[in-house]
Write a protein that holds these residues in place. Structure first.
Motif, short mmCIF file in Angstrom:
data_model
loop_
_atom_site.label_atom_id
_atom_site.label_comp_id
_atom_site.label_asym_id
_atom_site.label_seq_id
_atom_site.Cartn_x
_atom_site.Cartn_y
_atom_site.Cartn_z
N MET A 1 -5.31 -2.61 13.39
CA MET A 1 -5.03 -1.69 11.71
C MET A 1 -5.29 -3.23 11.31
SD MET A 1 -4.78 1.70 10.28
CE MET A 1 -5.92 2.40 9.90
N THR A 2 -6.33 -3.17 10.00
CA THR A 2 -5.32 -4.67 9.20
C THR A 2 -4.44 -3.90 8.10
OG1 THR A 2 -7.76 -4.19 7.93
CG2 THR A 2 -7.30 -5.66 9.93
N GLY A 3 -3.97 -4.96 7.59
CA GLY A 3 -3.33 -4.82 6.49
C GLY A 3 -4.57 -4.12 5.05
N VAL A 4 -5.44 -4.79 5.07
CA VAL A 4 -6.31 -4.05 4.00
C VAL A 4 -6.61 -2.09 4.24
CG1 VAL A 4 -8.36 -4.01 2.81
CG2 VAL A 4 -7.49 -5.75 3.31
N TYR A 5 -6.39 -1.79 5.67
CA TYR A 5 -6.92 -0.42 5.41
C TYR A 5 -5.06 0.34 5.21
CZ TYR A 5 -11.67 -1.48 7.38
OH TYR A 5 -12.73 -1.63 7.21
N VAL A 6 -4.33 -0.04 5.61
CA VAL A 6 -3.09 0.02 5.37
C VAL A 6 -2.74 0.69 4.35
CG1 VAL A 6 -0.54 0.34 6.41
CG2 VAL A 6 -2.24 -0.20 7.74
N SER A 7 -2.28 -0.67 3.54
CA SER A 7 -2.34 -0.64 2.30
C SER A 7 -3.43 0.13 1.64
CB SER A 7 -2.70 -1.90 1.22
OG SER A 7 -2.84 -2.27 0.07
N GLU A 8 -4.87 0.23 1.76
CA GLU A 8 -5.26 1.63 1.33
C GLU A 8 -5.26 3.23 1.64
OE1 GLU A 8 -9.56 1.29 2.74
OE2 GLU A 8 -10.35 -1.05 1.32
N ASN A 9 -4.72 3.13 2.32
CA ASN A 9 -3.72 4.32 2.72
C ASN A 9 -2.98 5.43 2.21
OD1 ASN A 9 -5.30 5.11 5.49
ND2 ASN A 9 -4.77 4.09 6.60
N CYS A 10 -2.05 3.47 1.98
CA CYS A 10 -0.67 3.56 0.70
C CYS A 10 -1.52 4.02 -0.50
CB CYS A 10 0.86 2.71 0.57
SG CYS A 10 0.50 2.29 3.19
N ASN A 11 -2.51 3.70 -1.14
CA ASN A 11 -2.35 3.91 -2.30
C ASN A 11 -3.03 5.35 -2.65
OD1 ASN A 11 -1.96 1.16 -3.34
ND2 ASN A 11 -4.33 0.90 -2.84
N TYR A 12 -3.81 5.48 -1.21
CA TYR A 12 -4.46 7.38 -0.87
C TYR A 12 -3.31 8.20 -1.40
CZ TYR A 12 -7.59 10.84 -0.18
OH TYR A 12 -8.15 11.84 -0.32
N ALA A 13 -2.56 7.86 -0.28
CA ALA A 13 -1.53 9.15 -0.08
C ALA A 13 -0.94 8.70 -1.63
CB ALA A 13 -0.10 8.44 0.65
N VAL A 14 -0.24 8.35 -2.19
CA VAL A 14 0.05 7.89 -3.48
C VAL A 14 -0.50 8.37 -4.79
CG1 VAL A 14 1.05 6.32 -6.37
CG2 VAL A 14 1.45 6.25 -3.43
N GLU A 15 -1.94 8.62 -4.29
CA GLU A 15 -2.94 9.25 -5.05
C GLU A 15 -3.13 10.82 -5.03
OE1 GLU A 15 -7.83 9.83 -5.58
OE2 GLU A 15 -6.78 7.66 -5.15
N LEU A 16 -2.56 11.03 -3.80
CA LEU A 16 -2.61 12.93 -3.11
C LEU A 16 -1.41 13.12 -4.15
CD1 LEU A 16 -4.39 12.84 -0.06
CD2 LEU A 16 -5.28 13.76 -1.52
N GLY A 17 -0.20 12.24 -3.83
CA GLY A 17 0.57 13.12 -4.50
C GLY A 17 1.35 13.76 -5.70
N LYS A 18 0.37 12.28 -6.90
CA LYS A 18 0.08 12.85 -8.21
C LYS A 18 -1.22 13.83 -8.33
CE LYS A 18 1.35 7.71 -9.45
NZ LYS A 18 0.50 6.43 -10.41
N GLN A 19 -1.91 13.93 -7.58
CA GLN A 19 -2.36 15.02 -7.87
C GLN A 19 -2.11 16.39 -7.39
OE1 GLN A 19 -6.20 14.41 -5.50
NE2 GLN A 19 -6.88 13.00 -6.32
N CYS A 20 -1.00 16.41 -6.96
CA CYS A 20 -0.31 17.68 -6.10
C CYS A 20 1.02 17.76 -7.23
CB CYS A 20 0.71 17.27 -4.99
SG CYS A 20 -0.51 17.46 -3.36
N LYS A 21 1.38 16.57 -7.99
CA LYS A 21 2.02 16.92 -9.64
C LYS A 21 3.39 16.61 -8.81
CE LYS A 21 -0.58 19.72 -12.24
NZ LYS A 21 -2.47 18.84 -12.25
N PHE A 22 3.39 15.72 -7.96
CA PHE A 22 4.31 14.34 -7.75
C PHE A 22 5.56 13.76 -9.26
CE2 PHE A 22 3.87 15.01 -2.93
CZ PHE A 22 3.64 15.83 -3.13
N SER A 23 6.57 13.79 -8.83
CA SER A 23 6.82 12.86 -10.58
C SER A 23 7.12 10.90 -9.62
CB SER A 23 8.26 13.40 -10.78
OG SER A 23 8.90 12.51 -11.50
N LEU A 24 5.93 10.48 -9.69
CA LEU A 24 5.48 9.32 -8.42
C LEU A 24 5.43 7.80 -10.52
CD1 LEU A 24 2.93 10.00 -6.15
CD2 LEU A 24 5.43 9.82 -6.62
N VAL A 25 6.43 7.79 -10.86
CA VAL A 25 6.26 6.87 -11.80
C VAL A 25 6.95 5.80 -11.32
CG1 VAL A 25 7.45 6.62 -13.62
CG2 VAL A 25 7.00 8.57 -13.71
N GLY A 26 6.16 4.89 -11.42
CA GLY A 26 6.36 3.33 -11.01
C GLY A 26 6.37 3.72 -9.99
N ILE A 27 5.22 3.89 -9.12
CA ILE A 27 5.04 4.09 -7.33
C ILE A 27 4.24 3.71 -6.98
CG2 ILE A 27 5.43 5.92 -6.87
CD1 ILE A 27 6.38 5.56 -4.17
#
Length: 72
Positions: free
Chosen positions: A1-27
């Motif tokens: 897996m290339t770094g671009v896809y891994v980075s996109e997955n990490c961004n998506y994980a943070v986005e889902l966390g924010k949708q679940c109302k996690f307190s993800l300030v500065g991440i």
């Protein structure tokens, strides 16, 4: 897996966390991809607590539906 896809997955994980109302300030997904242990641990703790909360809600609702109704 290339770094671009891994980075996109990490961004998506943070986005889902924010949708679940996690307190993800500065991440951001880049922090997880770069291996920032503190921010990754914070997100992991939020995810664990959210999972436990959902399991307890399901368990309690199952008990309430199975419990006999008591007339007061």
């Amino acid at each position: 897996m290339t770094g671009v896809y891994v980075s996109e997955n990490c961004n998506y994980a943070v986005e889902l966390g924010k949708q679940c109302k996690f307190s993800l300030v500065g991440i951001a997904g880049k922090d997880i991809y770069d291996g920032n242990e503190t921010l990754t641990l914070g997100m992991t703790v939020h995810l664990s607590l959210h999972s436990i909360h959902c399991i307890l809600l399901l368990f309690c609702s199952a008990i309430l539906t199975l419990a006999p109704k008591v007339a007061l």
